[in-house]
Design a protein around this motif. Structure first.
Motif, PDB file in Angstrom:
ATOM      1  N   THR A   1       0.844  -1.198   0.000  1.00 39.54           N
ATOM      2  CA  THR A   1       0.000   0.000   0.000  1.00 39.54           C
ATOM      3  C   THR A   1       0.878   1.246   0.000  1.00 39.54           C
ATOM      4  O   THR A   1       1.563   1.537   0.974  1.00 39.54           O
ATOM      5  N   TYR A   2       0.859   1.956  -1.111  1.00 40.27           N
ATOM      6  CA  TYR A   2       1.595   3.225  -1.198  1.00 40.27           C
ATOM      7  C   TYR A   2       0.652   4.355  -0.819  1.00 40.27           C
ATOM      8  O   TYR A   2      -0.501   4.378  -1.252  1.00 40.27           O
TER       9      TYR A   2
ATOM     10  N   MET B   1       0.549   9.642  -2.471  1.00 34.42           N
ATOM     11  CA  MET B   1       1.208   9.542  -3.769  1.00 34.42           C
ATOM     12  C   MET B   1       1.075  10.833  -4.568  1.00 34.42           C
ATOM     13  O   MET B   1       0.191  11.648  -4.333  1.00 34.42           O
TER      14      MET B   1
ATOM     15  N   LYS C   1       6.087  10.202  -7.700  1.00 26.75           N
ATOM     16  CA  LYS C   1       6.244   8.933  -6.983  1.00 26.75           C
ATOM     17  C   LYS C   1       5.685   7.783  -7.812  1.00 26.75           C
ATOM     18  O   LYS C   1       6.239   6.677  -7.804  1.00 26.75           O
TER      19      LYS C   1
ATOM     20  N   VAL D   1       7.498   4.330  -8.815  1.00 30.90           N
ATOM     21  CA  VAL D   1       6.953   3.013  -8.488  1.00 30.90           C
ATOM     22  C   VAL D   1       6.943   2.131  -9.736  1.00 30.90           C
ATOM     23  O   VAL D   1       7.281   0.940  -9.678  1.00 30.90           O
TER      24      VAL D   1
ATOM     25  N   HIS E   1       9.519  -0.551  -8.768  1.00 33.10           N
ATOM     26  CA  HIS E   1       8.757  -1.684  -8.244  1.00 33.10           C
ATOM     27  C   HIS E   1       8.191  -2.566  -9.363  1.00 33.10           C
ATOM     28  O   HIS E   1       8.516  -3.741  -9.466  1.00 33.10           O
TER      29      HIS E   1
ATOM     30  N   GLU F   1      10.029   1.103   0.027  1.00 39.00           N
ATOM     31  CA  GLU F   1       9.515   1.083   1.399  1.00 39.00           C
ATOM     32  C   GLU F   1       9.107   2.460   1.910  1.00 39.00           C
ATOM     33  O   GLU F   1       8.098   2.605   2.590  1.00 39.00           O
TER      34      GLU F   1
ATOM     35  N   TYR G   1       7.725   4.901   0.657  1.00 38.79           N
ATOM     36  CA  TYR G   1       6.434   5.438   0.209  1.00 38.79           C
ATOM     37  C   TYR G   1       5.254   4.603   0.722  1.00 38.79           C
ATOM     38  O   TYR G   1       4.110   4.943   0.471  1.00 38.79           O
ATOM     39  N   THR G   2       5.550   3.518   1.402  1.00 42.50           N
ATOM     40  CA  THR G   2       4.461   2.646   1.838  1.00 42.50           C
ATOM     41  C   THR G   2       3.852   3.142   3.140  1.00 42.50           C
ATOM     42  O   THR G   2       4.440   3.958   3.854  1.00 42.50           O
TER      43      THR G   2
END
Lengths: 191, 123
Positions: free
Chosen positions: B90-91, B94, B98, B102, B106, B114, B116-117
């Motif tokens: 779960t970000y 945002m 970002k 991601v 990602h 991590e 941004y989570t």
């Protein structure tokens, strides 16, 4: 909301959730007056629910999904000196002809008018998220002191051209729609 | 001048691609698009994901979709990433920059960002 186009995105999501097969988004600007109409053929609301939808504190379990969207649009309209109206016919009351219509009037010369913002982005976001429902979008600008603008897009026509196999939210299609809309904004004479 | 005939060209071009795509898409990116998300700036985040996933050639394995209120409105715009066999990521809070990261780190690189989570915000 920073832009009216975000309110439009938010309110139109209600139409889609109400099971609309077609939702029309009409923006008419004439002089300093801006009229926004969002009309759908979804399942509609009963009179009781309709009475409460613009009150942010009227939230029972059945109406919770309506939430803050309509109160925020109403606020935006009223603070510019305009108003918001909502009419609805529920599918139970009228199985043949049901749906909801939200009309909001804004005055652009008010200091508290929220700018319309990026409507094209709102339309693209709607199509991206709901490729199986149809949207009719029309935006006209008259008597603004500049060139008149007339933009129109009907996803039913696009769907017909694309056939069944290509979804409307295919990226190339979304890019095409973006160009199609911007082109109409920049060359209003060229219909 | 754009014409509907161009859509027919896209249709022709897509013919083979569509068949290929059936049954794939093992990563799902879901953006919260309720009143809370929209007000907090979810629209540009969603559009960035749609654009980058397509332009980076990830469309075959990543699908981008929209959902309603996820229930953590104070952290909007919220983006959830679902991947088969892995924990949901779960970000939160945002923005389009970002989102771009991601996609790059990602979705493409396989490494969760991590910081941004939601875990990084709740400490």
């Amino acid at each position: 909301m920073k832009e009216l186009s975000l309110n439009i995105l938010d309110i139109t999501e209600n139409s889609v959730k109400a099971g609309a097969s077609l939702t029309s988004i009409i923006i008419e600007e004439k002089g300093t007056k801006l009229t926004l109409t969002i009309e759908d053929d979804g399942k509609g609301m009963s009179e009781e629910i309709l009475r409460g939808v613009t009150d942010p504190f009227y939230t029972t379990r059945t109406t919770r999904k309506v939430g803050l969207g309509l109160p925020l649009l109403k606020l935006a309209a009223e603070q510019s000196g305009g108003e918001m109206k909502i009419t609805s016919r529920s599918i139970e009351d009228d199985p043949e002809n049901h749906g909801t219509k939200v009309t909001a009037v804004f005055y652009k010369d008010s200091i508290d008018f929220t700018p319309l913002g990026d409507v094209v982005s709102t339309i693209l976001t709607l199509i991206q998220g709901h490729p199986d429902t149809d949207f009719l979008f029309r935006h006209t600008i008259e008597d603004s002191g500049e060139k008149d603008v007339s933009v129109e897009m009907d996803t039913r026509e696009l769907r017909e051209a694309l056939g069944e196999d290509v979804p409307l939210n295919e990226y190339e299609v979304i890019k095409w729609i973006e160009g199609y809309l911007y082109e109409q904004y920049s060359d209003p004479e060229d219909e | 001048m754009k014409s509907l005939a161009e859509l027919q060209k896209i249709k022709e071009k897509m013919k083979d691609k569509v068949v290929l795509r059936e049954g794939t898409g093992d990563i799902r990116v879901v953006v919260g698009m309720a009143t809370c998300g929209i007000a907090a700036g979810a629209r540009p985040v969603l559009n960035e994901f749609v654009k980058d996933v397509s332009e980076e050639g990830l469309s075959d394995k990543v699908t981008v979709s929209q959902t309603g209120c996820i229930g953590i409105c104070q952290y909007e715009p919220v983006v959830e990433v679902f991947e088969a066999g892995k924990d949901k990521v779960t970000y939160v809070k945002m923005n389009s920059d970002k989102a771009k990261e991601v996609v790059e780190r990602h979705l493409k690189g396989g490494k969760v960002i991590e910081e941004y989570t939601i875990g990084a915000y709740q400490v």
